[in-house]
Scaffold this motif. Structure first.
Motif, PDB file in Angstrom:
ATOM      1  N   HIS A 190       0.808  -1.220   0.000  1.00 29.47           N
ATOM      2  CA  HIS A 190       0.000   0.000   0.000  1.00 29.47           C
ATOM      3  C   HIS A 190       0.845   1.276   0.000  1.00 29.47           C
ATOM      4  N   SER A 239       2.052   1.258  -3.750  1.00 28.42           N
ATOM      5  CA  SER A 239       1.128   1.031  -4.871  1.00 28.42           C
ATOM      6  C   SER A 239      -0.258   1.617  -4.692  1.00 28.42           C
ATOM      7  N   PHE A 240      -0.628   2.025  -3.468  1.00 32.65           N
ATOM      8  CA  PHE A 240      -2.001   2.489  -3.243  1.00 32.65           C
ATOM      9  C   PHE A 240      -2.096   3.974  -3.585  1.00 32.65           C
ATOM     10  N   SER A 264     -12.069 -11.175  -5.323  1.00 34.60           N
ATOM     11  CA  SER A 264     -10.731 -11.294  -5.900  1.00 34.60           C
ATOM     12  C   SER A 264     -10.054 -12.591  -5.493  1.00 34.60           C
ATOM     13  N   PRO A 275      -5.569  -5.316  -9.543  1.00 40.56           N
ATOM     14  CA  PRO A 275      -4.613  -4.801  -8.561  1.00 40.56           C
ATOM     15  C   PRO A 275      -3.392  -5.703  -8.463  1.00 40.56           C
ATOM     16  N   HIS A 276      -2.346  -5.193  -7.827  1.00 39.47           N
ATOM     17  CA  HIS A 276      -1.058  -5.888  -7.826  1.00 39.47           C
ATOM     18  C   HIS A 276      -1.110  -7.260  -7.152  1.00 39.47           C
ATOM     19  N   GLU A 279      -6.508  -3.955 -15.411  1.00 41.91           N
ATOM     20  CA  GLU A 279      -7.062  -3.243 -14.267  1.00 41.91           C
ATOM     21  C   GLU A 279      -6.973  -4.029 -12.961  1.00 41.91           C
TER      22      GLU A 279
END
Length: 445
Positions: A85, A88-89, A270, A246-247, A244
């Motif tokens: 986070h 990358s957030f 997810s 997330p990591h 799209e």
């Protein structure tokens, strides 16, 4: 159940109703309000609590493979380093060089400011986490963050929960709690806010079974919204494109609802693989693998995560329940909530405020309180009180009139059909349960 309006409900209509009937108020309104921060009123807090209770019951109490936790909002800063986070957030941010208003780059059309027409500067990354300090000294060593999601607490507590609950893979950990994101462009009432509540579950499974579990939880999530009254035609499952994701995700899909402004996310399911457990194991030095007694092997579990917004879901239930009947002075606004989502299940209405009726009406109210979320209402005419209860979505109203004093019976009025039946007070509880069960069946999306 009477047919609900499929289109035409505007957000302004819902915002007005929400304030007038005590669902949602602007935070700090007497000081001019605080942008995109909202307070739930006496009716709204019951609606939101019912949404959370329905989710918890379905996700935890009705299953033997999911347990719950309630973790703290503040966590060790290294949690957010390991989770990605801190790096990358972020969202790309652009600022107008004239009026200095800031926008998310992916939410603007064109090269000029929509407010003043000024040019934008170069985009820069903006971290969405709220930062604060723990202790009396405000320096970098005291920096902590308000959590941007509840999920990480379930990963760092994986071993604690698995050991203490003696659960075997596959099993899940669920949590409901507040999260905070310093959104650049919040809006659409309670849909996108900086302080919000999440309902998340991390389902730990054996690698190789994760795709099947991902399919299972996607279907479970769609069925959950339909079970509690959201119409199927207003829902869709949108699978994320590869660019799209997330990591941390191998595959993700959103349960979306058709809001007045378009389709919007209610829940994301997810496949987080083993990313989180491996990241925390590496950063903390703690072994977070699992030993399978039956297969006599050790592995790091994969994780499937259904993550739902409580505020967004409550808003979707409110919008989906809204209906109008008739025109002009005869128009009736009614919220056709599922009985388990409705803020109140039953209202007790004495025909008048005369002292001769009040003791019996109060007796009936006290009788119902033991088993139903009930409201007592004796202000204004009986017709206006019926309409008020319709506007907050109360399924049933019980009227105590002067005949009650002679026959010890009351009248039950149904919100959806407006039909009235008279029943003895001794049979009232059973009659209410029967009608609520019928309404539950009718409310299936």
């Amino acid at each position: 159940m009477a047919k609900r309006t499929l289109t035409g409900t505007t957000l302004d209509t819902i915002v007005s109703l929400a304030k007038r009937r005590g669902f949602v108020f602007q935070s700090s309104e007497i000081y001019g309000g605080l942008s995109s921060v909202w307070d739930y009123g006496p009716v709204g807090v019951e609606l939101k609590r019912n949404v959370k209770d329905a989710w918890w019951k379905s996700m935890v109490r009705e299953r033997d493979d999911v347990v719950g936790i309630d973790a703290s909002i503040l966590m060790h800063p290294d949690v957010w380093v390991a989770s990605g986070h801190l790096d990358s957030f972020t969202d790309p941010l652009v600022e107008c060089q004239e009026c200095h208003r800031r926008f998310r780059q992916d939410q603007i059309e064109g090269d000029t400011c929509p407010d003043c027409g000024g040019a934008f500067g170069e985009p820069r990354q903006f971290n969405l986490m709220f930062k604060t300090f723990m202790g009396p000294v405000e320096d970098s060593s005291a920096t902590v963050y308000l959590r941007p999601e509840t999920a990480q607490a379930m990963f760092v507590n994986f071993e604690n929960v698995q050991t203490s609950s003696r659960k075997k893979i596959p099993f899940g950990i669920a949590q409901i709690g507040k999260s905070f994101r310093n959104e650049i462009t919040p809006g659409n009432f309670t849909f996108r806010t900086r302080e919000f509540e999440q309902m998340e579950m991390e389902f730990f499974c054996e690698p190789g079974t994760d795709d099947d579990w991902h399919d299972y939880w996607m279907n479970f999530s769609m069925d959950w919204f339909k079970k509690f009254g959201i119409r199927g035609e207003k829902l869709m499952l949108r699978v994320h494109d590869a660019d799209e994701l997330p990591h941390y995700s191998k595959a993700s899909a959103d349960v979306e609802y058709e809001f007045p402004w378009g389709w919007g996310e209610l829940e994301t399911i997810s496949n987080r693989t083993d990313f989180d457990l491996k990241a925390h194991a590496e950063k903390s030095g703690k072994d977070l693998s699992y030993f399978d007694d039956q297969k006599k092997e050790r592995y790091v579990p994969f994780v499937v995560e259904p993550a739902m917004g409580a505020d967004r879901s409550a808003l979707a239930f409110l919008l989906d329940a809204y209906d109008e009947e008739g025109e002009g002075k005869d128009m009736r606004v009614v919220l056709r909530f599922h009985p388990d989502i409705a803020p109140f299940q039953v209202a007790v209405l004495p025909l008048s405020k005369k002292d001769t009726l009040s003791p019996t009406a109060r007796r009936v109210y006290d009788l119902l309180l033991a088993n139903f979320n009930a409201q007592y209402d004796d202000t204004q005419s009986i017709g206006r009180r019926y309409r008020r209860q319709d506007e907050i979505g109360t399924p049933l109203c019980v009227t105590v009139d002067f005949d009650t004093l002679d026959d010890d019976s009351v009248t039950i009025r149904n919100r959806d059909t407006m039909e009235q039946v008279r029943v003895p007070i001794d049979n009232l509880e059973a009659a209410i349960r029967e009608q609520l069960n019928t309404m539950r069946a009718d409310c299936q999306g």
